[in-house]
Design an enzyme around this catalytic site. Structure first.
Site, PDB file in Angstrom:
ATOM      1  N   ASP A  34     169.643 106.872 116.976  1.00 22.44           N
ATOM      2  CA  ASP A  34     168.995 106.539 115.707  1.00 22.44           C
ATOM      3  C   ASP A  34     169.089 107.728 114.756  1.00 22.44           C
ATOM      4  OD1 ASP A  34     168.368 104.254 116.911  1.00 22.44           O
ATOM      5  OD2 ASP A  34     166.183 104.531 116.929  1.00 22.44           O
ATOM      6  N   PHE A  37     172.403 107.910 113.235  1.00 22.45           N
ATOM      7  CA  PHE A  37     172.533 106.831 112.253  1.00 22.45           C
ATOM      8  C   PHE A  37     171.858 107.241 110.938  1.00 22.45           C
ATOM      9  CE2 PHE A  37     171.205 103.072 109.982  1.00 22.45           C
ATOM     10  CZ  PHE A  37     172.303 102.231 110.083  1.00 22.45           C
ATOM     11  N   ASP A  38     170.630 107.755 111.072  1.00 20.92           N
ATOM     12  CA  ASP A  38     169.892 108.152 109.871  1.00 20.92           C
ATOM     13  C   ASP A  38     170.625 109.237 109.100  1.00 20.92           C
ATOM     14  OD1 ASP A  38     167.989 106.334 110.359  1.00 20.92           O
ATOM     15  OD2 ASP A  38     166.580 107.719 111.318  1.00 20.92           O
ATOM     16  N   SER A  83     165.817  67.866 107.293  1.00 21.56           N
ATOM     17  CA  SER A  83     165.087  68.209 108.514  1.00 21.56           C
ATOM     18  C   SER A  83     165.653  67.374 109.664  1.00 21.56           C
ATOM     19  CB  SER A  83     163.602  67.969 108.335  1.00 21.56           C
ATOM     20  OG  SER A  83     163.412  66.666 107.892  1.00 21.56           O
ATOM     21  N   LEU A  84     165.055  67.513 110.817  1.00 24.35           N
ATOM     22  CA  LEU A  84     165.587  66.818 111.990  1.00 24.35           C
ATOM     23  C   LEU A  84     164.607  65.771 112.471  1.00 24.35           C
ATOM     24  CD1 LEU A  84     166.870  69.906 113.986  1.00 24.35           C
ATOM     25  CD2 LEU A  84     168.285  68.129 112.975  1.00 24.35           C
ATOM     26  N   GLU A 117     171.273  73.621 121.442  1.00 19.59           N
ATOM     27  CA  GLU A 117     170.815  74.944 121.005  1.00 19.59           C
ATOM     28  C   GLU A 117     169.308  75.004 121.117  1.00 19.59           C
ATOM     29  OE1 GLU A 117     172.103  75.103 116.907  1.00 19.59           O
ATOM     30  OE2 GLU A 117     173.928  74.108 117.591  1.00 19.59           O
ATOM     31  N   LYS A 119     165.667  75.544 119.641  1.00 17.78           N
ATOM     32  CA  LYS A 119     165.088  75.333 118.314  1.00 17.78           C
ATOM     33  C   LYS A 119     164.170  76.520 118.049  1.00 17.78           C
ATOM     34  CE  LYS A 119     163.078  71.678 115.517  1.00 17.78           C
ATOM     35  NZ  LYS A 119     162.002  72.393 114.869  1.00 17.78           N
ATOM     36  N   ASP A 121     161.624  78.990 116.303  1.00 17.35           N
ATOM     37  CA  ASP A 121     160.428  78.648 115.537  1.00 17.35           C
ATOM     38  C   ASP A 121     160.144  79.714 114.482  1.00 17.35           C
ATOM     39  OD1 ASP A 121     158.362  77.109 114.837  1.00 17.35           O
ATOM     40  OD2 ASP A 121     157.058  77.626 116.516  1.00 17.35           O
ATOM     41  N   ARG A 140     164.264  77.256 102.433  1.00 12.52           N
ATOM     42  CA  ARG A 140     164.436  75.802 102.420  1.00 12.52           C
ATOM     43  C   ARG A 140     163.717  75.165 101.224  1.00 12.52           C
ATOM     44  NH1 ARG A 140     162.009  71.174 104.358  1.00 12.52           N
ATOM     45  NH2 ARG A 140     163.515  69.592 104.940  1.00 12.52           N
ATOM     46  N   GLU A 176     167.659  80.545 111.234  1.00 11.41           N
ATOM     47  CA  GLU A 176     166.202  80.642 111.303  1.00 11.41           C
ATOM     48  C   GLU A 176     165.777  82.105 111.320  1.00 11.41           C
ATOM     49  OE1 GLU A 176     164.852  77.655 111.291  1.00 11.41           O
ATOM     50  OE2 GLU A 176     162.795  77.792 112.046  1.00 11.41           O
ATOM     51  N   TYR A 228     172.620  79.085 112.846  1.00  6.32           N
ATOM     52  CA  TYR A 228     172.884  77.896 113.660  1.00  6.32           C
ATOM     53  C   TYR A 228     173.760  76.827 113.005  1.00  6.32           C
ATOM     54  CZ  TYR A 228     168.711  76.317 111.096  1.00  6.32           C
ATOM     55  OH  TYR A 228     167.800  76.018 110.129  1.00  6.32           O
ATOM     56  N   LYS A 291     173.175  68.344 118.793  1.00  3.94           N
ATOM     57  CA  LYS A 291     174.020  67.933 117.662  1.00  3.94           C
ATOM     58  C   LYS A 291     175.331  67.370 118.184  1.00  3.94           C
ATOM     59  CE  LYS A 291     172.308  71.926 115.089  1.00  3.94           C
ATOM     60  NZ  LYS A 291     172.596  73.308 114.709  1.00  3.94           N
ATOM     61  N   LYS A 315     161.348  68.169 121.172  1.00  4.64           N
ATOM     62  CA  LYS A 315     160.243  69.134 121.087  1.00  4.64           C
ATOM     63  C   LYS A 315     159.660  69.400 122.471  1.00  4.64           C
ATOM     64  CE  LYS A 315     158.254  69.659 117.163  1.00  4.64           C
ATOM     65  NZ  LYS A 315     158.203  70.708 116.184  1.00  4.64           N
ATOM     66  N   CYS A 409     117.272  79.268 124.737  1.00  3.22           N
ATOM     67  CA  CYS A 409     118.169  80.353 124.345  1.00  3.22           C
ATOM     68  C   CYS A 409     118.407  81.301 125.527  1.00  3.22           C
ATOM     69  CB  CYS A 409     117.558  81.122 123.173  1.00  3.22           C
ATOM     70  SG  CYS A 409     118.537  82.558 122.711  1.00  3.22           S
ATOM     71  N   CYS A 412     116.578  84.787 124.498  1.00  2.45           N
ATOM     72  CA  CYS A 412     115.147  84.977 124.252  1.00  2.45           C
ATOM     73  C   CYS A 412     114.300  83.827 124.811  1.00  2.45           C
ATOM     74  CB  CYS A 412     114.893  85.124 122.754  1.00  2.45           C
ATOM     75  SG  CYS A 412     115.119  83.583 121.862  1.00  2.45           S
ATOM     76  N   CYS A 427     119.141  78.539 118.083  1.00  4.84           N
ATOM     77  CA  CYS A 427     117.914  79.196 118.503  1.00  4.84           C
ATOM     78  C   CYS A 427     117.222  79.599 117.205  1.00  4.84           C
ATOM     79  CB  CYS A 427     118.245  80.432 119.335  1.00  4.84           C
ATOM     80  SG  CYS A 427     116.806  81.515 119.513  1.00  4.84           S
ATOM     81  N   CYS A 433     114.914  87.228 118.621  1.00  7.34           N
ATOM     82  CA  CYS A 433     116.062  86.991 119.493  1.00  7.34           C
ATOM     83  C   CYS A 433     117.068  88.109 119.238  1.00  7.34           C
ATOM     84  CB  CYS A 433     116.639  85.610 119.189  1.00  7.34           C
ATOM     85  SG  CYS A 433     118.054  85.219 120.191  1.00  7.34           S
TER      86      CYS A 433
HETATM   87  S1  IVH Z   1     170.040  72.420 112.676  1.00  8.04           S
HETATM   88  C1  IVH Z   1     169.937  68.946 109.267  1.00  8.04           C
HETATM   89  N1  IVH Z   1     169.544  74.072 114.610  1.00  8.04           N
HETATM   90  O1  IVH Z   1     164.403  73.098 112.699  1.00  8.04           O
HETATM   91  C2  IVH Z   1     169.130  70.013 109.835  1.00  8.04           C
HETATM   92  N2  IVH Z   1     167.798  73.623 113.069  1.00  8.04           N
HETATM   93  O2  IVH Z   1     163.228  70.452 112.158  1.00  8.04           O
HETATM   94  C3  IVH Z   1     169.999  70.948 110.599  1.00  8.04           C
HETATM   95  N3  IVH Z   1     165.752  74.880 113.516  1.00  8.04           N
HETATM   96  O3  IVH Z   1     164.719  73.079 109.220  1.00  8.04           O
HETATM   97  C4  IVH Z   1     169.181  71.945 111.275  1.00  8.04           C
HETATM   98  N4  IVH Z   1     166.461  75.967 115.270  1.00  8.04           N
HETATM   99  O4  IVH Z   1     164.501  75.336 110.369  1.00  8.04           O
HETATM  100  C5  IVH Z   1     169.042  73.464 113.525  1.00  8.04           C
HETATM  101  N5  IVH Z   1     169.273  75.558 116.375  1.00  8.04           N
HETATM  102  C6  IVH Z   1     168.776  74.949 115.296  1.00  8.04           C
HETATM  103  C7  IVH Z   1     167.469  75.174 114.841  1.00  8.04           C
HETATM  104  C8  IVH Z   1     167.005  74.481 113.719  1.00  8.04           C
HETATM  105  C9  IVH Z   1     165.447  75.790 114.464  1.00  8.04           C
HETATM  106  C10 IVH Z   1     164.779  74.430 112.481  1.00  8.04           C
HETATM  107  C11 IVH Z   1     165.333  74.466 111.084  1.00  8.04           C
HETATM  108  C12 IVH Z   1     165.164  73.086 110.542  1.00  8.04           C
HETATM  109  C13 IVH Z   1     164.138  72.511 111.460  1.00  8.04           C
HETATM  110  C14 IVH Z   1     164.294  71.032 111.522  1.00  8.04           C
END
Ligand code: IVH
Length: 672
Positions: A34, A37-38, A83-84, A117, A119, A121, A140, A176, A228, A291, A315, A409, A412, A427, A433
């Site tokens: 490090d 690097f610095d 979204s999914l 893959e 998911k 969070d 998003r 993400e 992703y 996917k 999920k 209580c 007390c 109480c 108390c």
């Molecule tokens: S693919 C059309 N891949 O999950 C949507 N999403 O519920 C394509 N997320 O908004 C998303 N890991 O923020 C994809 N390996 C992954 C993911 C992922 C987390 C989140 C992403 C998305 C949300 C959908």
């Protein structure tokens, strides 16, 4: 050094530093320390200082977040960020596989290749690259348009500013942003030390961090990002996973756990594997994303409403554990509210040992139908404190006794009272108390109340044990000698305490009103009451109608105030405070007014600030003629936004087009 030489040196250092960043943050195989690097980074910064024209916004020196982003520009996504569709069990996934084949007109015996893959969070981000350089990073948002958070994203070291290898000229990559567990734990530890509210989970922490308007602070949050999905016209491959793997060679961080499955059965195996293995990861995942791997098939499948037909999220169930209820303890709060707490046989859950869970009140115990020694299912649903979600009835026997909520209580022995409109038992022996007495005194001296910081809870308890104080008004009778009897060697702290108590006599009336601890009268309500009624005598004499006429005072608060002053003991305590010389009326309103620059302006404050505290900003607003309100409406003039502000507030402000200002802009407003 002449400019040509400098240019060459800058290019060489940039290349070297980018390479080391990638090795460290993406590949986890650093080859320099490090410190080294610095040193390289500093050399580059020095040359850039000497020749500012050579400083590129994508230079490795720009990752520390030098340039401030006052506000986030709204950017329309090149392609909507959808979204999914979620699934929670294996049947849903078999159905998904069937429907994919049906739409593609394939036989149900054929096999579709899927990518699997984790998911992650956190919060999703879209990155735009042109000629290998990061152009824009957009959140998003509502899926159609998001915030341009490029400066903040540049602080994430695993996101390349300049790509290497052979990449498409122009493309978008999505991923993400997340906060790794060790970073989250350290951040919360620090917040606990500073007496700040703890962040609920790494997801909230990550999304809050990315909205901080000061990239330097974002850099301290040490966020990370998994990519992703690659999108664009000139992608090198026709499958999703191959493009993702290619993006790894351009410098992106792609999860090593993404894989291709030959058919839906392999997908199910992957899910089984990661349902348990995910607890070993140093970041949060809440499922698996499945996917269709072929981009041509993806195109054929298309979209419905807000999600693609070619993907499904599975999920994970929240992490659960089964353990035995050993006993129930009952805690008494400063208001006398009783909170039952379950003592559990220690059990591992999501990496921590759980020994206790809150049961909140008797209704919750009833709803769970909890019996003594029951085995209970506990769950960690993204929050720090686990909850009991059910009883494992298979382990119950006929001898187990129902839980009978205590009637007296635990501190007390006074009988407990439960009113129909309240969830908790109470109480009512507030004068004798111990936890209530100590709690009330602790509240009285706290920072937002009388701010006597030279006294801690230990000293309060000792003074109480020694019969020197029975309520907060007795603080003003304490002598130096009495305090010294607690600890003969602590002259200095005795002096500090006497001084602290003395200085509290200058604390303004609204804080005193908050300090005396009338139930439901918080800081803001106290201010409102004082503004309208101006002295303790008028408040004590006010009838319900008069109280209800005060902004933000409803039935519950009005009743509570009346009840408080009907209690003779409280009246005696107030008398004592009067005699001690506390501020019990509003004085010098005119003098304390700084200006009328904010007349007719209403403010909503959200987030954490650097220069002044939230309370100080509230005070500044009022002293300059403005008004503080808690929620955003059409009538709000400004949203004063600090770091980590609530996303809901931001969304609402944007919807209603309320100007969002940061602390610097606010200070300018009142300094003008
Ligand atoms: S693919 C059309 N891949 O999950 C949507 N999403 O519920 C394509 N997320 O908004 C998303 N890991 O923020 C994809 N390996 C992954 C993911 C992922 C987390 C989140 C992403 C998305 C949300 C959908």
């Amino acid at each position: 050094m002449d400019i040509e030489k400098a240019r060459q040196r800058v290019a060489q250092l940039t290349l070297e530093l980018n390479n080391h960043n990638h090795r460290y943050y993406v590949l986890s195989t650093p080859i320099i320390t490090d410190f080294e690097f610095d040193a390289l980074l500093q050399t580059l910064a020095q040359i850039e200082n000497q020749f500012p024209e050579l400083k590129s916004p994508l230079s490795p020196t720009q990752r520390v977040g030098e340039s401030k982003s006052d506000d986030f520009e709204s950017v329309i996504h090149l392609r909507p960020m959808l979204s999914l569709d979620n699934s929670y069990n294996e049947e849903d996934l078999f159905e998904f596989d069937k429907s994919v084949k049906k739409i593609l007109d394939q036989s149900l015996d054929s096999e579709i290749q899927y990518s699997c893959e984790l998911k992650f969070d956190g919060l999703s981000i879209s990155l735009h690259y042109e000629n290998g350089m990061l152009q824009k990073a957009v959140t998003r948002g509502d899926g159609i348009a998001g915030d341009n958070v490029t400066e903040n994203i540049k602080t994430i070291k695993s996101i390349p500013l300049q790509l290497h290898g052979t990449y498409p000229n122009s493309f978008e990559i999505r991923g993400e942003v997340y906060m790794p567990h060790p970073v989250f734990d350290a951040l919360n530890k620090q917040r606990a030390q500073n007496n700040e509210e703890l962040l609920k989970n790494p997801r909230n922490a990550a999304s809050g961090s990315i909205k901080i308007k000061n990239p330097k602070m974002v850099a301290q949050r040490k966020l990370d990002c998994f990519l992703y999905q690659v999108l664009g016209d000139g992608l090198p491959f026709t499958t999703h996973i191959e493009n993702l793997k290619a993006s790894k060679t351009w410098g992106f961080k792609v999860s090593e756990h993404s894989t291709v499955c030959k058919n839906i059965n392999e997908v199910i195996d992957y899910i089984h594997l990661w349902d348990t293995k995910r607890t070993q990861l140093s970041y949060d995942t809440d499922g698996v994303v499945v996917k269709v791997n072929s981009l041509i098939l993806q195109k054929n499948l298309g979209f419905i409403a807000k999600s693609p037909r070619w993907a499904k999220a599975y999920k994970f169930k929240a992490e659960q554990a089964i353990t035995q209820l050993l006993s129930i303890s009952y805690q008494v709060g400063r208001t006398g509210a009783i909170t039952p707490v379950a003592n559990l046989s220690p059990v591992e859950l999501g990496g921590t040992t759980i020994k206790r869970a809150s049961l909140h009140n008797s209704d919750i115990i009833k709803k769970l139908d909890l019996k003594e020694n029951d085995f209970v299912i506990i769950e960690k649903g993204g929050e720090i404190i686990p909850k009991i979600i059910a009883v494992d009835l298979s382990k119950r026997n006929s001898q187990q006794q129902s839980i009978s909520f205590i009637t007296h209580c635990p501190e007390c022995q006074a009988p407990l009272v439960k009113k129909d409109d309240e969830a908790n038992h109470f109480c009512e022996n507030e004068l004798n108390c111990k936890p209530q007495v100590l709690g009330k005194i602790e509240h009285f001296v706290s920072r937002k109340a009388m701010n006597i910081d030279s006294i801690g809870s230990e000293t309060i308890e000792k003074l109480y044990q020694e019969n020197l104080i029975k309520n907060y008004s007795h603080l003003y009778d304490l002598t130096f000698e009495q305090i010294l009897t607690l600890n003969a060697n602590a002259e200095k702290s005795a002096n500090n305490l006497i001084n602290g108590i003395h200085e509290s006599k200058n604390v303004p009336f609204d804080k005193v009103l908050f300090a005396i601890g009338i139930r439901h009268v918080g800081e803001t309500t106290a201010k409102k009451i004082v503004k309208k009624l101006a002295s303790i005598n008028t408040i004590m004499q006010a009838n319900k109608e008069e109280l209800l006429a005060i902004d933000e005072v409803g039935e519950v608060i009005a009743d509570s105030i009346i009840q408080f002053f009907q209690n003779k003991n409280n009246v005696q305590i107030i008398d004592k405070l009067k005699r001690a010389g506390l501020q019990l009326e509003l004085i010098n309103t005119e003098d304390s007014q700084l200006s009328s620059k904010l007349n007719n302006c209403t403010f909503v404050i959200s987030g954490v600030f650097e220069k002044y505290s939230r309370d100080e900003y509230k005070e500044l607003i009022e002293k300059n003629g403005g008004k503080n309100v808690s929620s955003i409406s059409k009538k709000t003039s400004y949203l004063l936004a600090g770091a980590n502000m609530g996303p809901e507030k931001l969304k609402k402000a944007e919807e209603l087009k309320i100007p969002i200002i940061n602390e610097a802009q606010f200070l300018e407003l009142i300094e003008k």
